[in-house]
Design a protein around this motif. Structure first.
Motif, PDB file in Angstrom:
ATOM      1  N   GLY A   1       9.517  10.170 -70.418  1.00 36.53           N
ATOM      2  CA  GLY A   1       8.422  10.260 -69.445  1.00 36.53           C
ATOM      3  C   GLY A   1       8.459   9.155 -68.417  1.00 36.53           C
ATOM      4  O   GLY A   1       7.476   8.924 -67.715  1.00 36.53           O
ATOM      5  N   ALA A   2       9.586   8.445 -68.338  1.00 37.09           N
ATOM      6  CA  ALA A   2       9.723   7.376 -67.350  1.00 37.09           C
ATOM      7  C   ALA A   2      11.198   7.246 -66.984  1.00 37.09           C
ATOM      8  O   ALA A   2      12.053   7.808 -67.662  1.00 37.09           O
ATOM      9  CB  ALA A   2       9.212   6.050 -67.909  1.00 37.09           C
ATOM     10  N   ARG A   3      11.469   6.503 -65.939  1.00 35.05           N
ATOM     11  CA  ARG A   3      12.871   6.281 -65.586  1.00 35.05           C
ATOM     12  C   ARG A   3      13.521   5.370 -66.619  1.00 35.05           C
ATOM     13  O   ARG A   3      12.871   4.450 -67.118  1.00 35.05           O
ATOM     14  CB  ARG A   3      12.960   5.552 -64.250  1.00 35.05           C
ATOM     15  N   PRO A   4      14.810   5.577 -66.896  1.00 35.17           N
ATOM     16  CA  PRO A   4      15.503   4.661 -67.803  1.00 35.17           C
ATOM     17  C   PRO A   4      15.449   3.232 -67.263  1.00 35.17           C
ATOM     18  O   PRO A   4      15.411   3.030 -66.063  1.00 35.17           O
ATOM     19  CB  PRO A   4      16.956   5.173 -67.794  1.00 35.17           C
ATOM     20  N   GLY A   5      15.379   2.284 -68.141  1.00 36.17           N
ATOM     21  CA  GLY A   5      15.364   0.882 -67.720  1.00 36.17           C
ATOM     22  C   GLY A   5      15.798   0.013 -68.867  1.00 36.17           C
ATOM     23  O   GLY A   5      15.756   0.452 -70.023  1.00 36.17           O
ATOM     24  N   PRO A   6      16.204  -1.196 -68.577  1.00 34.16           N
ATOM     25  CA  PRO A   6      16.771  -2.050 -69.624  1.00 34.16           C
ATOM     26  C   PRO A   6      15.784  -2.416 -70.730  1.00 34.16           C
ATOM     27  O   PRO A   6      16.198  -2.766 -71.831  1.00 34.16           O
ATOM     28  CB  PRO A   6      17.226  -3.294 -68.860  1.00 34.16           C
ATOM     29  N   TRP A   7      14.474  -2.353 -70.422  1.00 31.98           N
ATOM     30  CA  TRP A   7      13.507  -2.758 -71.450  1.00 31.98           C
ATOM     31  C   TRP A   7      12.941  -1.557 -72.193  1.00 31.98           C
ATOM     32  O   TRP A   7      12.060  -1.702 -73.032  1.00 31.98           O
ATOM     33  CB  TRP A   7      12.357  -3.550 -70.820  1.00 31.98           C
ATOM     34  N   ARG A   8      13.425  -0.363 -71.840  1.00 26.87           N
ATOM     35  CA  ARG A   8      12.815   0.848 -72.413  1.00 26.87           C
ATOM     36  C   ARG A   8      13.639   1.406 -73.572  1.00 26.87           C
ATOM     37  O   ARG A   8      14.866   1.404 -73.539  1.00 26.87           O
ATOM     38  CB  ARG A   8      12.655   1.920 -71.331  1.00 26.87           C
ATOM     39  N   ALA A   9      12.938   1.895 -74.584  1.00 30.51           N
ATOM     40  CA  ALA A   9      13.610   2.504 -75.732  1.00 30.51           C
ATOM     41  C   ALA A   9      14.110   3.895 -75.364  1.00 30.51           C
ATOM     42  O   ALA A   9      13.411   4.642 -74.676  1.00 30.51           O
ATOM     43  CB  ALA A   9      12.620   2.601 -76.898  1.00 30.51           C
ATOM     44  N   ALA A  10      15.307   4.228 -75.843  1.00 25.70           N
ATOM     45  CA  ALA A  10      15.821   5.588 -75.677  1.00 25.70           C
ATOM     46  C   ALA A  10      15.008   6.525 -76.569  1.00 25.70           C
ATOM     47  O   ALA A  10      14.360   6.080 -77.529  1.00 25.70           O
ATOM     48  CB  ALA A  10      17.290   5.631 -76.064  1.00 25.70           C
ATOM     49  N   ALA A  11      15.058   7.814 -76.257  1.00 26.92           N
ATOM     50  CA  ALA A  11      14.335   8.804 -77.078  1.00 26.92           C
ATOM     51  C   ALA A  11      14.755   8.657 -78.545  1.00 26.92           C
ATOM     52  O   ALA A  11      15.942   8.547 -78.852  1.00 26.92           O
ATOM     53  CB  ALA A  11      14.655  10.202 -76.575  1.00 26.92           C
ATOM     54  N   GLY A  12      13.779   8.631 -79.427  1.00 26.58           N
ATOM     55  CA  GLY A  12      14.059   8.592 -80.865  1.00 26.58           C
ATOM     56  C   GLY A  12      14.437   7.223 -81.413  1.00 26.58           C
ATOM     57  O   GLY A  12      14.712   7.084 -82.600  1.00 26.58           O
ATOM     58  N   GLU A  13      14.393   6.202 -80.557  1.00 24.13           N
ATOM     59  CA  GLU A  13      14.848   4.877 -81.015  1.00 24.13           C
ATOM     60  C   GLU A  13      14.032   4.339 -82.196  1.00 24.13           C
ATOM     61  O   GLU A  13      14.592   3.842 -83.180  1.00 24.13           O
ATOM     62  CB  GLU A  13      14.789   3.876 -79.858  1.00 24.13           C
ATOM     63  N   LEU A  14      12.711   4.446 -82.119  1.00 22.11           N
ATOM     64  CA  LEU A  14      11.884   3.881 -83.204  1.00 22.11           C
ATOM     65  C   LEU A  14      12.071   4.673 -84.504  1.00 22.11           C
ATOM     66  O   LEU A  14      12.210   4.087 -85.586  1.00 22.11           O
ATOM     67  CB  LEU A  14      10.401   3.869 -82.802  1.00 22.11           C
ATOM     68  N   ALA A  15      12.086   6.005 -84.389  1.00 22.15           N
ATOM     69  CA  ALA A  15      12.252   6.830 -85.599  1.00 22.15           C
ATOM     70  C   ALA A  15      13.577   6.513 -86.281  1.00 22.15           C
ATOM     71  O   ALA A  15      13.660   6.428 -87.517  1.00 22.15           O
ATOM     72  CB  ALA A  15      12.186   8.309 -85.225  1.00 22.15           C
ATOM     73  N   SER A  16      14.605   6.303 -85.487  1.00 25.41           N
ATOM     74  CA  SER A  16      15.916   6.012 -86.054  1.00 25.41           C
ATOM     75  C   SER A  16      15.952   4.597 -86.653  1.00 25.41           C
ATOM     76  O   SER A  16      16.453   4.389 -87.764  1.00 25.41           O
ATOM     77  CB  SER A  16      16.945   6.206 -84.943  1.00 25.41           C
ATOM     78  N   ALA A  17      15.382   3.627 -85.935  1.00 26.60           N
ATOM     79  CA  ALA A  17      15.421   2.235 -86.421  1.00 26.60           C
ATOM     80  C   ALA A  17      14.646   2.066 -87.723  1.00 26.60           C
ATOM     81  O   ALA A  17      15.011   1.246 -88.564  1.00 26.60           O
ATOM     82  CB  ALA A  17      14.851   1.301 -85.361  1.00 26.60           C
ATOM     83  N   PHE A  18      13.557   2.850 -87.878  1.00 25.75           N
ATOM     84  CA  PHE A  18      12.698   2.666 -89.046  1.00 25.75           C
ATOM     85  C   PHE A  18      12.743   3.883 -89.978  1.00 25.75           C
ATOM     86  O   PHE A  18      11.763   4.202 -90.658  1.00 25.75           O
ATOM     87  CB  PHE A  18      11.266   2.354 -88.583  1.00 25.75           C
ATOM     88  N   ALA A  19      13.916   4.501 -90.020  1.00 25.25           N
ATOM     89  CA  ALA A  19      14.076   5.727 -90.813  1.00 25.25           C
ATOM     90  C   ALA A  19      13.832   5.491 -92.301  1.00 25.25           C
ATOM     91  O   ALA A  19      13.478   6.429 -93.033  1.00 25.25           O
ATOM     92  CB  ALA A  19      15.473   6.311 -90.593  1.00 25.25           C
TER      93      ALA A  19
END
Ligand SMILES: C[S@@+](CC[C@H](N)C(=O)[O-])C[C@H]1O[C@@H](n2cnc3c(N)ncnc32)[C@H](O)[C@@H]1O
Length: 193
Positions: free
Chosen positions: A142-160
């Motif tokens: 829902g936003a432009r890609p940027g260096p401080w932004r998480a890719a889609a699914g990043e949190l779900a994957s990191a805390f699987a």
């Protein structure tokens, strides 16, 4: 963290208006998930709104941020809200990882609007079995890609390895509320650094 970056944060915090205690955004409407006692870690706590709110809910809080100005605000806020005895403030550069003094284990770990994927494993590791993780980061969804932004699914994957209770992604933000399992995968403490 570069000196110039810390100065910028100090300037931003100095220019910001009055703060009031507030729950972490990801927990709004699900405050029932919080324990009524225990200890919490607020990572990149800023001016302490969440730390002082957690203290008001009966938790003992370790609040960590690199900005001395933010911490001074937080300490004043805690004093005004009768929470001075329940919040310990740590000025610390998270580029070096979490402070060794904040080893936990914690009943609640909050990290709101500060994203460093290198810290994800430590955030989960600091939870006691059954402990609650509350994370909000900027997201590319829902936003432009940027260096401080998480890719889609990043949190779900990191805390699987955690049990996900609440998850949202959109409008440039991603959030996750998850519990460390009491037994089974993800319950054993990871090796300390
Ligand atoms: C967007 S603010 C979020 C503050 C707070 N968590 C909130 O939700 O209001 C990001 C915070 O991260 C802190 N910060 C940025 N880089 C840091 C670093 N390397 N180590 C520690 N704190 C850092 C800043 O001082 C700032 O308070």
């Amino acid at each position: 963290m570069a000196t110039r970056d810390r100065e910028r944060w100090d300037e931003r915090h100095a220019a910001a208006g009055e703060t009031v205690p507030a729950p972490p955004d990801a927990l709004r409407g699900r405050e029932d998930l919080l324990p009524a006692a225990g200890c919490a870690l607020d990572v990149a706590c800023g001016r302490g709104a969440v730390s002082v709110w957690l203290a008001g809910r009966g938790l003992h809080v370790d609040a960590v941020d690199a900005s001395a100005v933010a911490i001074a605000h937080g300490s004043t806020l805690a004093g005004r809200n009768g929470a001075a005895e329940r919040v310990r403030w740590w000025r610390h550069d998270l580029d070096a990882g979490l402070p060794a003094a904040c080893a936990g284990p914690y009943d609640v770990v909050v990290c709101q609007r500060f994203r460093d994927p290198a810290l994800y494993a430590q955030l989960a590791d600091r939870l006691r079995p059954g402990g609650l993780l509350v994370v909000t980061v900027l997201s590319e969804v829902g936003a432009r890609p940027g260096p401080w932004r998480a890719a889609a699914g990043e949190l779900a994957s990191a805390f699987a390895a955690l049990e996900v209770l609440v998850q949202a992604e959109g409008d440039g933000e991603a959030s996750l509320v998850a519990r460390r399992p009491v037994s089974g995968p993800g319950s054993a403490p990871a090796a300390r650094r």
